[in-house]
Every structure is written in C-alpha cells, then in structure tokens.
Design an enzyme around this catalytic site. Structure first.
Site, PDB file in Angstrom:
ATOM      1  N   SER A 140       0.859  -1.188   0.000  1.00 12.88           N
ATOM      2  CA  SER A 140       0.000   0.000   0.000  1.00 12.88           C
ATOM      3  C   SER A 140       0.894   1.235   0.000  1.00 12.88           C
ATOM      4  O   SER A 140       2.078   1.156   0.353  1.00 12.88           O
ATOM      5  CB  SER A 140      -0.856  -0.003   1.273  1.00 12.88           C
ATOM      6  OG  SER A 140      -1.512   1.229   1.452  1.00 12.88           O
ATOM      7  N   TYR A 153      -2.535  -1.687  10.156  1.00 13.97           N
ATOM      8  CA  TYR A 153      -2.555  -1.801   8.692  1.00 13.97           C
ATOM      9  C   TYR A 153      -1.217  -1.332   8.111  1.00 13.97           C
ATOM     10  O   TYR A 153      -0.585  -2.033   7.311  1.00 13.97           O
ATOM     11  CB  TYR A 153      -3.700  -0.948   8.129  1.00 13.97           C
ATOM     12  CG  TYR A 153      -3.846  -1.030   6.632  1.00 13.97           C
ATOM     13  CD1 TYR A 153      -4.477  -2.114   6.035  1.00 13.97           C
ATOM     14  CD2 TYR A 153      -3.358  -0.012   5.803  1.00 13.97           C
ATOM     15  CE1 TYR A 153      -4.615  -2.186   4.660  1.00 13.97           C
ATOM     16  CE2 TYR A 153      -3.493  -0.082   4.430  1.00 13.97           C
ATOM     17  CZ  TYR A 153      -4.128  -1.168   3.860  1.00 13.97           C
ATOM     18  OH  TYR A 153      -4.249  -1.246   2.493  1.00 13.97           O
TER      19      TYR A 153
HETATM   20  N1  LIG Z   1      -8.472  -0.072  -2.188  1.00 22.14           N
HETATM   21  C1  LIG Z   1      -7.436   0.642  -1.833  1.00 22.14           C
HETATM   22  O1  LIG Z   1      -7.471   1.876  -1.855  1.00 22.14           O
HETATM   23  C2  LIG Z   1      -6.144  -0.030  -1.422  1.00 22.14           C
HETATM   24  C3  LIG Z   1      -5.035   0.793  -1.235  1.00 22.14           C
HETATM   25  C4  LIG Z   1      -3.836   0.221  -0.862  1.00 22.14           C
HETATM   26  C5  LIG Z   1      -3.753  -1.151  -0.700  1.00 22.14           C
HETATM   27  N2  LIG Z   1      -4.849  -1.931  -0.859  1.00 22.14           N
HETATM   28  C6  LIG Z   1      -4.698  -3.355  -0.651  1.00 22.14           C
HETATM   29  O2  LIG Z   1      -5.166  -4.060  -1.768  1.00 22.14           O
HETATM   30  C7  LIG Z   1      -5.664  -5.329  -1.354  1.00 22.14           C
HETATM   31  C8  LIG Z   1      -7.075  -5.501  -1.898  1.00 22.14           C
HETATM   32  O3  LIG Z   1      -7.882  -4.485  -1.342  1.00 22.14           O
HETATM   33  P1  LIG Z   1      -9.316  -4.091  -1.927  1.00 22.14           P
HETATM   34  O4  LIG Z   1      -9.386  -2.626  -1.893  1.00 22.14           O
HETATM   35  O5  LIG Z   1      -9.600  -4.816  -3.171  1.00 22.14           O
HETATM   36  O6  LIG Z   1     -10.228  -4.628  -0.715  1.00 22.14           O
HETATM   37  P2  LIG Z   1     -11.534  -5.523  -0.702  1.00 22.14           P
HETATM   38  O7  LIG Z   1     -11.987  -5.531   0.715  1.00 22.14           O
HETATM   39  O8  LIG Z   1     -12.470  -5.091  -1.751  1.00 22.14           O
HETATM   40  O9  LIG Z   1     -10.965  -6.969  -1.086  1.00 22.14           O
HETATM   41  C9  LIG Z   1     -10.154  -7.687  -0.213  1.00 22.14           C
HETATM   42  C10 LIG Z   1     -10.489  -9.148  -0.334  1.00 22.14           C
HETATM   43  O10 LIG Z   1      -9.683  -9.894   0.586  1.00 22.14           O
HETATM   44  C11 LIG Z   1     -10.500 -10.889   1.144  1.00 22.14           C
HETATM   45  N3  LIG Z   1      -9.981 -11.361   2.431  1.00 22.14           N
HETATM   46  C12 LIG Z   1      -9.994 -10.722   3.628  1.00 22.14           C
HETATM   47  N4  LIG Z   1      -9.488 -11.509   4.583  1.00 22.14           N
HETATM   48  C13 LIG Z   1      -9.134 -12.675   3.979  1.00 22.14           C
HETATM   49  C14 LIG Z   1      -8.544 -13.880   4.431  1.00 22.14           C
HETATM   50  N5  LIG Z   1      -8.230 -14.074   5.730  1.00 22.14           N
HETATM   51  N6  LIG Z   1      -8.311 -14.857   3.530  1.00 22.14           N
HETATM   52  C15 LIG Z   1      -8.638 -14.698   2.237  1.00 22.14           C
HETATM   53  N7  LIG Z   1      -9.205 -13.584   1.743  1.00 22.14           N
HETATM   54  C16 LIG Z   1      -9.456 -12.595   2.622  1.00 22.14           C
HETATM   55  C17 LIG Z   1     -11.857 -10.233   1.299  1.00 22.14           C
HETATM   56  O11 LIG Z   1     -12.889 -11.209   1.465  1.00 22.14           O
HETATM   57  C18 LIG Z   1     -11.962  -9.438   0.014  1.00 22.14           C
HETATM   58  O12 LIG Z   1     -12.578 -10.162  -1.022  1.00 22.14           O
HETATM   59  C19 LIG Z   1      -5.574  -5.352   0.171  1.00 22.14           C
HETATM   60  O13 LIG Z   1      -4.408  -6.012   0.569  1.00 22.14           O
HETATM   61  C20 LIG Z   1      -5.507  -3.884   0.516  1.00 22.14           C
HETATM   62  O14 LIG Z   1      -4.859  -3.651   1.744  1.00 22.14           O
HETATM   63  C21 LIG Z   1      -6.044  -1.403  -1.220  1.00 22.14           C
END
Ligand SMILES: NC(=O)c1ccc[n+]([C@@H]2O[C@H](COP(=O)([O-])OP(=O)(O)OC[C@H]3O[C@@H](n4cnc5c(N)ncnc54)[C@H](O)[C@@H]3O)[C@@H](O)[C@H]2O)c1
Length: 268
Positions: A140, A153
């Site tokens: 991130s 986080y």
């Molecule tokens: N959206 C953003 O702005 C953003 C920014 C920086 C980093 N990220 C990172 O990107 C990744 C995806 O985020 P996103 O925005 O798509 O979030 P999201 O919540 O839409 O998707 C995350 C997915 O991970 C799954 N998950 C959670 N715990 C789990 C577990 N124990 N085992 C298996 N699956 C599990 C959830 O069910 C979900 O489908 C994450 O690691 C997040 O930290 C997102």
C-alpha cells in the site's frame, strides 16, 4: 493492451472482488489461467465463473497453512503448474495507536502479513518446479509513508514491503522474482465504505486529484507477472496518482499561486 501472460498460471488471493478481481481479469485477458481464492465463497465463485474456463475459484483463508497447501496443489492439478502468486487478500483498519487493542493488531498482522509469508513459503517449491516464477505482493502507499490512523494496517504493509525484498534476495537463484505494488486510494468495496467517490476532483490528496480504479492497479500487477518484467525483483511500484511522490501544488499554494508565479512559457 493486456500484458502477455500466455501459459502463466496464477493464484490471486482475495480475488472475489476489488483489486484481486481486477487482477484475475487481467491475467485471463493476457492469456493466462487464474485460481481466484477468497473467504467470500459466493462472490469468489461469481468472479471466477465470469472469466470462463481459464479461471477457477477455491475457498481460502490466507491465515491457514492447510488452506494454502490445498489451493496451490489445486492450481497445479487444474492447470499443470504454478508460475505466479498475487498476495492481495487484506483487511483495512483505522484507529489511533492509543485506542488499538493488541488482539485486533494481531488479527490484522495475521491476515495482511503472516498470510503473505505463508503464501510465499508454500509457493516456493512449486514455482521452482515450474522453472521460476513471479510473486507480486500487494502492499500500500501506507507501506511507503507514515499515514496516521493506520497502526496495524500500516505496520503490516511496511512488513509486506520488507518481506518482498528479503524474498527477492533469497529466491533470485531459483529464478523467482518478488516485487511489491503500492496502491494509493483506489475505489473498491474496501474504500467505498469510507464515502470515497470516484471521478476527477474527488480525491484532492493526490497529484492526480482522483481515486484510482482497480484496473489501474491490475495493469501493474500483470506487468510484474509477465516476462516483460524479467529484470525486476525486489522492486516497489507505487500506483498512487502521485500520493507518495510529494506535496501537491494545491497543498503548497492553497490552490492559488503567489503573484509573479503564474506559469511562464519560455522560448519558442
Ligand atoms: N483499495 C485501496 O485503496 C487499497 C489501497 C492500498 C492497498 N490496498 C490493498 O489491496 C488489497 C485488496 O484491497 P481491496 O481494496 O480490493 O479490498 P476488498 O476488501 O475489496 O478486497 C479484499 C479481499 O480480501 C479478502 N480477504 C480478507 N481476509 C481474507 C482472508 N483471511 N483470507 C482470504 N481472503 C481474505 C476479502 O474477502 C476481500 O474479497 C488489500 O491487501 C488492501 O490492503 C487497497
């Protein structure tokens, strides 16, 4: 144009929705096969089914060593080999350090960091057997800079960044590349709950002034999975609209340039 992923077999964790689902779509668009994994059974199945015969869904909790073993073996059984893993599953959390509980801190670290560690460790022999491969860890912008309210986080994402570089050093002789991607604010179910809106001007914290779209992160992930990134390992790619590059001009000036600083055109 999608990155060329012909012949690649990739496991994408947390692939039911958001960034993971976009990465899974990009793998298939590039000619590869994908195993979408998630704890969300229904959404995960829907995402994989929409991608046709090149995709499968497998239920998977990334904190479970047994689940990891089963999922990775499933990928090889279904598609013949494993060439890539996208460690994308994650949870977010926002609170001040002084209000955090140890139990919650541990839980976030378990999913966001230990889950990545187990995935890397379990994938190594299978990637080696395929003659090499690519691990892409989703960190991130919060793993590149200090963001208040992101204690567990942010710690997990800084950890993912470090683990990535250690993996890159340990695995290069096995022809396994390990890189991290650092999204800024991207419109997904994770961020939609914060009231984030998509579109120009809705996110002034970045130079680009808007939140990213999942496909914009997936493009970087697909590049790292592909042979086009053959000289990249231990790298960190920020895909954040300029968020971590510095202060925006708007922040510095309050939106108004001081007199005499209007843009000048020099020369002809
Ligand atoms: N959206 C953003 O702005 C953003 C920014 C920086 C980093 N990220 C990172 O990107 C990744 C995806 O985020 P996103 O925005 O798509 O979030 P999201 O919540 O839409 O998707 C995350 C997915 O991970 C799954 N998950 C959670 N715990 C789990 C577990 N124990 N085992 C298996 N699956 C599990 C959830 O069910 C979900 O489908 C994450 O690691 C997040 O930290 C997102």
């Amino acid at each position: 144009m999608a990155a060329d992923l012909q012949g690649k077999v990739v496991v994408v964790t947390g692939g039911a929705r958001g960034l993971g689902a976009a990465a899974a779509r990009e793998v298939v668009a590039g000619g590869g096969s994908v195993v979408v994994t998630d704890v969300l059974e229904h959404e995960g199945r829907e995402t994989a089914e929409a991608l046709g015969s090149a995709a499968r869904f497998h239920h998977h909790d990334v904190t479970s060593e047994d689940d990891w073993q089963t999922v990775l073996e499933h990928a090889v059984a279904e598609f013949g080999q494993l060439t890539g893993v996208v460690n994308n599953a994650g949870v977010s959390a926002a609170s001040l350090l002084e209000h955090e509980s140890v139990a919650h801190f541990r839980k976030v670290l378990d999913i966001n960091l230990t889950g990545v560690f187990i995935g890397m460790q379990k994938a190594i022999p299978l990637l080696r057997a395929a003659g090499g491969g690519s691990i892409v860890n989703i960190s991130s912008a919060a793993g590149l800079t200090a963001l208040p309210l992101t204690g567990p986080y942010g710690a997990s994402k800084w950890g993912v960044r470090g683990l990535t570089k250690i993996g890159a050093m340990e695995l290069s002789e096995s022809r396994i590349r390990v890189n991290s991607v650092h999204p800024g604010m991207v419109y997904t179910p994770m961020t939609a709950v914060t009231g984030l809106e998509r579109g120009e001007g809705n996110y002034p914290g970045t130079a680009m002034g808007r939140a990213g779209e999942p496909e914009e992160i997936a493009a970087a992930v697909a590049f790292l999975l592909s042979d086009a990134a053959s000289y990249m390992t231990g790298s960190e790619i920020a895909v954040d609209g300029g968020w971590t590059a510095g202060k925006t001009l708007r922040e510095l000036t309050g939106g108004t340039l001081p007199p005499g600083n209007e843009p000048q055109v020099h020369g002809r």
